[in-house]
Design an enzyme around this catalytic site. Structure first.
Site, PDB file in Angstrom:
ATOM      1  N   ASP A  87       0.847  -1.192   0.000  1.00 15.50           N
ATOM      2  CA  ASP A  87       0.000   0.000   0.000  1.00 15.50           C
ATOM      3  C   ASP A  87       0.885   1.245   0.000  1.00 15.50           C
ATOM      4  O   ASP A  87       2.063   1.178   0.344  1.00 15.50           O
ATOM      5  CB  ASP A  87      -0.928   0.022   1.221  1.00 15.50           C
ATOM      6  CG  ASP A  87      -1.866   1.221   1.189  1.00 15.50           C
ATOM      7  OD1 ASP A  87      -2.447   1.482   0.119  1.00 15.50           O
ATOM      8  OD2 ASP A  87      -1.994   1.929   2.206  1.00 15.50           O
ATOM      9  N   SER A  88       0.280   2.364  -0.359  1.00 12.14           N
ATOM     10  CA  SER A  88       1.019   3.620  -0.330  1.00 12.14           C
ATOM     11  C   SER A  88       1.358   4.032   1.103  1.00 12.14           C
ATOM     12  O   SER A  88       2.247   4.848   1.320  1.00 12.14           O
ATOM     13  CB  SER A  88       0.172   4.716  -0.986  1.00 12.14           C
ATOM     14  OG  SER A  88      -1.096   4.778  -0.359  1.00 12.14           O
ATOM     15  N   CYS A 143     -10.989   3.006  -1.818  1.00 10.43           N
ATOM     16  CA  CYS A 143      -9.785   3.554  -1.191  1.00 10.43           C
ATOM     17  C   CYS A 143      -9.564   2.804   0.108  1.00 10.43           C
ATOM     18  O   CYS A 143     -10.526   2.515   0.840  1.00 10.43           O
ATOM     19  CB  CYS A 143      -9.975   5.048  -0.926  1.00 10.43           C
ATOM     20  SG  CYS A 143      -8.627   5.773   0.024  1.00 10.43           S
ATOM     21  N   THR A 144      -8.297   2.510   0.386  1.00  7.84           N
ATOM     22  CA  THR A 144      -7.954   1.711   1.574  1.00  7.84           C
ATOM     23  C   THR A 144      -8.516   2.276   2.879  1.00  7.84           C
ATOM     24  O   THR A 144      -8.802   1.528   3.801  1.00  7.84           O
ATOM     25  CB  THR A 144      -6.421   1.678   1.728  1.00  7.84           C
ATOM     26  OG1 THR A 144      -5.911   3.006   1.521  1.00  7.84           O
ATOM     27  CG2 THR A 144      -5.785   0.716   0.770  1.00  7.84           C
ATOM     28  N   HIS A 145      -8.629   3.595   2.945  1.00 12.89           N
ATOM     29  CA  HIS A 145      -9.007   4.220   4.218  1.00 12.89           C
ATOM     30  C   HIS A 145     -10.505   4.168   4.500  1.00 12.89           C
ATOM     31  O   HIS A 145     -10.935   4.328   5.629  1.00 12.89           O
ATOM     32  CB  HIS A 145      -8.583   5.690   4.214  1.00 12.89           C
ATOM     33  CG  HIS A 145      -7.098   5.885   4.275  1.00 12.89           C
ATOM     34  ND1 HIS A 145      -6.249   5.350   3.343  1.00 12.89           N
ATOM     35  CD2 HIS A 145      -6.322   6.549   5.170  1.00 12.89           C
ATOM     36  CE1 HIS A 145      -5.002   5.697   3.653  1.00 12.89           C
ATOM     37  NE2 HIS A 145      -5.026   6.420   4.747  1.00 12.89           N
ATOM     38  N   TYR A 168      -0.449   8.654  -2.629  1.00 12.43           N
ATOM     39  CA  TYR A 168      -0.313   8.405  -4.061  1.00 12.43           C
ATOM     40  C   TYR A 168      -1.495   9.004  -4.832  1.00 12.43           C
ATOM     41  O   TYR A 168      -1.404   9.252  -6.027  1.00 12.43           O
ATOM     42  CB  TYR A 168      -0.308   6.897  -4.342  1.00 12.43           C
ATOM     43  CG  TYR A 168       0.983   6.158  -4.052  1.00 12.43           C
ATOM     44  CD1 TYR A 168       1.999   6.701  -3.264  1.00 12.43           C
ATOM     45  CD2 TYR A 168       1.169   4.880  -4.579  1.00 12.43           C
ATOM     46  CE1 TYR A 168       3.159   5.977  -3.008  1.00 12.43           C
ATOM     47  CE2 TYR A 168       2.332   4.161  -4.335  1.00 12.43           C
ATOM     48  CZ  TYR A 168       3.323   4.708  -3.548  1.00 12.43           C
ATOM     49  OH  TYR A 168       4.461   3.997  -3.311  1.00 12.43           O
ATOM     50  N   GLY A 169      -2.597   9.160  -4.143  1.00 16.82           N
ATOM     51  CA  GLY A 169      -3.876   9.491  -4.790  1.00 16.82           C
ATOM     52  C   GLY A 169      -3.922  10.835  -5.482  1.00 16.82           C
ATOM     53  O   GLY A 169      -4.861  11.151  -6.203  1.00 16.82           O
ATOM     54  N   GLU A 197      -6.607   9.142   8.809  1.00 19.31           N
ATOM     55  CA  GLU A 197      -5.240   9.089   9.352  1.00 19.31           C
ATOM     56  C   GLU A 197      -5.173   9.819  10.691  1.00 19.31           C
ATOM     57  O   GLU A 197      -4.347   9.512  11.533  1.00 19.31           O
ATOM     58  CB  GLU A 197      -4.257   9.694   8.362  1.00 19.31           C
ATOM     59  CG  GLU A 197      -4.258   8.904   7.076  1.00 19.31           C
ATOM     60  CD  GLU A 197      -2.893   8.570   6.525  1.00 19.31           C
ATOM     61  OE1 GLU A 197      -1.909   9.189   6.928  1.00 19.31           O
ATOM     62  OE2 GLU A 197      -2.844   7.681   5.654  1.00 19.31           O
ATOM     63  N   CYS A 236      -3.704  -1.052  -2.310  1.00 21.64           N
ATOM     64  CA  CYS A 236      -3.944   0.350  -2.670  1.00 21.64           C
ATOM     65  C   CYS A 236      -4.782   0.428  -3.951  1.00 21.64           C
ATOM     66  O   CYS A 236      -4.396  -0.112  -4.997  1.00 21.64           O
ATOM     67  CB  CYS A 236      -2.599   1.028  -2.879  1.00 21.64           C
ATOM     68  SG  CYS A 236      -2.717   2.758  -3.304  1.00 21.64           S
ATOM     69  N   ASN A 237      -5.905   1.117  -3.861  1.00 21.26           N
ATOM     70  CA  ASN A 237      -6.770   1.261  -5.042  1.00 21.26           C
ATOM     71  C   ASN A 237      -6.085   2.069  -6.133  1.00 21.26           C
ATOM     72  O   ASN A 237      -6.207   1.768  -7.316  1.00 21.26           O
ATOM     73  CB  ASN A 237      -8.074   1.961  -4.650  1.00 21.26           C
ATOM     74  CG  ASN A 237      -9.011   1.040  -3.924  1.00 21.26           C
ATOM     75  OD1 ASN A 237      -9.914   0.483  -4.512  1.00 21.26           O
ATOM     76  ND2 ASN A 237      -8.781   0.849  -2.626  1.00 21.26           N
TER      77      ASN A 237
END
Ligand code: DGL
Length: 247
Positions: free
Chosen positions: A7-8, A180-182, A39-40, A150, A70-71
């Site tokens: 992942d980023s 998205c991972t978050h 990265y997004g 975050e 990571c998407n």
């Protein structure tokens, strides 16, 4: 099987959580590019370059599979990662598309895709869904959720204001792809906002669904070996992993 998860940053831990709850792997090697996250908001060539560097990093381990949590990377760099990798590479976008199709039998269902600016600009989810007959799609870059998560803000006034900002003109869809991972970390708040009839598609669960379809797992691993690496401050990542994964 020994798997690498890329992942980023820290967000890919949401995918590790799903892998752990299904006890599929003997060893999980996580790499978060915390020095260069996010990265997004980066361009395609940069994302591809970073992704290839991650493949090189994973060559230090004898992996059977790399999962791109990571998407943004899954949307732009999967082909290049595959070209450079000695083991198979799978990504969350493809998995998410298949999980959506599994969850929604009606091809006229309304689907909202949310993700980083880069993921939404790539149209990767739309292309995947169009190819299997889902055309009732809308997409929205909702990057503000990344720093909020975050900062461990999962609900409350700021999240609700952000929902209003992004979704004020959107009617509750049949499904929302958490691209998205978050975003799984605010899934309770999203579910409340859109209502119980909206299905939320979670990358981690989608990857597990895909793995179970494509591979034969003969064993469950109660206590897999976990290794966490980061390009900056790995201790901070390990601390968050302990908290999020309840280790
Ligand atoms: N991991 C990224 C994703 O899933 C979100 C954070 C970033 O922008 O790097 O798209």
């Amino acid at each position: 099987m020994r798997v690498g998860v890329f992942d980023s940053g820290i967000g890919g831990l949401s995918v590790v959580k799903s892998l752990l709850s299904h006890k599929l792997f003997k060893e999980i090697v996580y790499f978060g590019d915390t020095a260069r996250v996010p990265y997004g908001i980066k361009d395609k060539n940069t994302i591809i370059r970073y992704a290839i560097e991650a493949v090189e990093f994973f060559k230090n381990f004898e992996l059977d599979l790399i999962i791109v949590a990571c998407n943004t990377v899954s949307a732009y760099a999967l082909a290049e990662m595959r070209e450079n990798s000695t083991c198979p590479v799978i990504g969350v976008v493809e998995a998410g598309v298949l999980a959506t199709a599994n969850a929604l039998k009606n091809k006229n269902s309304t689907i909202l895709i949310i993700g980083t600016k880069a993921t939404i600009n790539s149209k990767a989810y739309e292309l995947g869904l169009n190819a299997i007959g889902y055309n009732n799609l809308s997409a929205k870059a909702t990057g503000l959720f990344v720093p909020l998560v975050e900062d461990e803000i999962y609900d409350g006034e700021i999240i609700q204001a952000t929902f209003k900002h992004y979704f004020h003109d959107i009617k509750s869809p049949d499904a929302v792809i958490l691209g998205c991972t978050h975003f799984p970390l605010i899934s309770d708040a999203l579910q409340n906002y859109f209502g119980k009839n909206t299905i939320l598609i979670h990358s981690g669960d989608a990857i597990v669904e895909q793995l179970e379809r494509e591979f034969v797992f003969t064993q469950k691993y109660e206590k897999p070996e976990l290794k966490f690496f980061a390009s900056e401050n790995p201790e901070a990542l390990r601390k968050i992993a302990k908290k999020w994964l309840e280790l």
